[in-house]
Design a protein around this motif. Sequence first.
Motif, PDB file in Angstrom:
ATOM      1  N   THR A 122      30.608  95.138  40.031  1.00 57.69           N
ATOM      2  CA  THR A 122      31.371  95.837  41.390  1.00 57.69           C
ATOM      3  C   THR A 122      33.155  95.103  41.776  1.00 57.69           C
ATOM      4  O   THR A 122      32.792  93.886  41.357  1.00 57.69           O
ATOM      5  CB  THR A 122      30.357  94.650  42.245  1.00 57.69           C
ATOM      6  OG1 THR A 122      28.699  94.405  41.984  1.00 57.69           O
ATOM      7  CG2 THR A 122      30.768  95.138  44.330  1.00 57.69           C
TER       8      THR A 122
ATOM      9  N   THR B 257      35.130  97.416  48.571  1.00 58.56           N
ATOM     10  CA  THR B 257      34.340  96.926  47.403  1.00 58.56           C
ATOM     11  C   THR B 257      34.130  98.649  47.136  1.00 58.56           C
ATOM     12  O   THR B 257      33.297  99.035  47.536  1.00 58.56           O
ATOM     13  CB  THR B 257      33.024  96.103  47.866  1.00 58.56           C
ATOM     14  OG1 THR B 257      33.727  94.576  49.026  1.00 58.56           O
ATOM     15  CG2 THR B 257      31.748  95.487  46.650  1.00 58.56           C
TER      16      THR B 257
ATOM     17  N   TYR C  13      35.979  94.547  44.108  1.00 56.87           N
ATOM     18  CA  TYR C  13      36.508  93.976  44.694  1.00 56.87           C
ATOM     19  C   TYR C  13      37.906  94.035  44.943  1.00 56.87           C
ATOM     20  O   TYR C  13      39.150  93.248  43.661  1.00 56.87           O
ATOM     21  CB  TYR C  13      36.446  92.432  44.860  1.00 56.87           C
ATOM     22  CG  TYR C  13      34.672  91.777  45.084  1.00 56.87           C
ATOM     23  CD1 TYR C  13      33.974  92.110  45.996  1.00 56.87           C
ATOM     24  CD2 TYR C  13      34.813  91.275  43.424  1.00 56.87           C
ATOM     25  CE1 TYR C  13      32.653  91.671  45.604  1.00 56.87           C
ATOM     26  CE2 TYR C  13      33.172  91.732  43.483  1.00 56.87           C
ATOM     27  CZ  TYR C  13      32.106  91.259  44.689  1.00 56.87           C
ATOM     28  OH  TYR C  13      31.105  91.036  44.510  1.00 56.87           O
TER      29      TYR C  13
END
Length: 534
Positions: free
Chosen positions: A91, A158, A93
């Motif tokens: 993930t 994101t 950011y």
Amino acid sequence: MIKRAIVLLLCTAVIVSLFTACASSGSDNKPITYNMGANPKTIDPHLNNAVEAGSVIVHCFEGLTRKDAEGKIQPGMAERWDISDDGTKYTFYLRDAKWSDGKPVTAHDFVYSWRRAVDPNTGAEYAYQLWYIKNAQAITEGKMSPKELGVRAVDDKTLEVELEAPCAYFLQLTAFPTLFPVREDIIEKYGDGWANNPETYITNGPMVITEFVVNEKIVLKKSDTYWNKDAIKADELVFTMISDPASELSAFEAGEIDFADSPPAEEIPRLKKEGKLTVKPQLGTYFYCLNVEKPPLDNPKVRKALALAIDRQYIIDNAAKNSAFPAYAWVPPGMPDAKEGSDFRKVGGNYIGEDYKKNVEEAKKLLAEAGYPNGEGFPELTLLFNSEGGHKTIAEAVQEMWKNNLGINVKLDSQEWAVFQETRTQGNYEIARHGWVGDYVDPMTMLDMWHSKSGQNDARWKNSEYDRLIELAKRSGDQKERMEAMHKAEEILMTEMPIIPIYYYTDLYLINPKIGGFYYDPLGFKVFLYATKK
């Protein structure tokens, strides 16, 4: 790589000015001029497969991660990331970053870009670099839609990425050009021509292109929209396109360029003696590619005979004169093995003996077993190489070795770089000069290009067991299992010999001593982002 790109324009070159603003630091830092050689085939991050054009791209674009002045992976467009416990979900950011026209860089840009890279309609030779992502290989093979790629924009900032299996070097890949973002609206409006024009070459990295004169130069200037612009020292870079080594050297010694990347072989001893030449190890291999679809090259015994009949040290000392290292296997030194601190090449050893006389005797035996004793009845083949650089001298040496040792005749032919690349990619050759520089520091960067479905497999060689081993090494999170699979794969490659390794690259270049802060990437890119010129 390596591993030279824009469709070659045939019209009169016109200088086009970039409409977006460029930064001016107000310093007295002078423009730096680097000679990239031939006009690039493309500077589209997803379509390029050449180191020289890659050097343009890494100045203009940035991925989720980037390399700092020491070559270490750092946050790029992503300011941080999380990795799942099983290593299959990332993930990212994203930070507040902008494109060169002021629009925000978003997670949606990466979703579009990665889908574009794996889409078979795009024709990206490097699509396989994304096959670590869920469904990517099936998409490239036309079995699934690009929309099924394992990447999702949770929101503008994101990005979620799902991998097929753990990949120890995935953060290195996200710093590689094929995974750089490009703009959907620009490409939809201008098509493939978007990368030909500074006005439409919208970037998200440290530099923008202000001029592009075909076969002459590309001018880059510092971008005023880049998030980390204060760390960038270079204000202006000029990438020239002098393809003749002698002309390049003359330009360097006359002070017309600051960096010469391909000094003539015959001048290397003098330049070394005068202390002007810099020699750096490079993670790559110079080799000949054999089209296994063309008889008699469809016979492994013929291919092995050709490989054994070459005196690599002689070529290094007398033809290339480049302080390289003879290649008796495929993967170059400098790649890690399973045990910490170990080297894949040292663990794997050589597959071609270093005793040249014994090699020649074995080559004669193999050629006779293939039905061509002393070269009798062997058809004349053509060895193709690009006209730029010193490839002709090397080809002439190999031609003579094959004639003297095996009794076979080989004709030499050359083409301009962009044409040569297309000829080789399309398989319209018998034997072709090639070179590959790694894209990340793992043996896989050298080995997966010979997977039967790889866009870089110009030899057109297929071996199901080789494919199985490469796929196993990509799926496994166990380093020992991965390395064992890759060693077995390399053994198959060197037994079948669809390629003939000649030497492991070293990079020889000349650089103006007034330049400081230049970063040499052992993967082949020349990086001037942190460089200054007094």
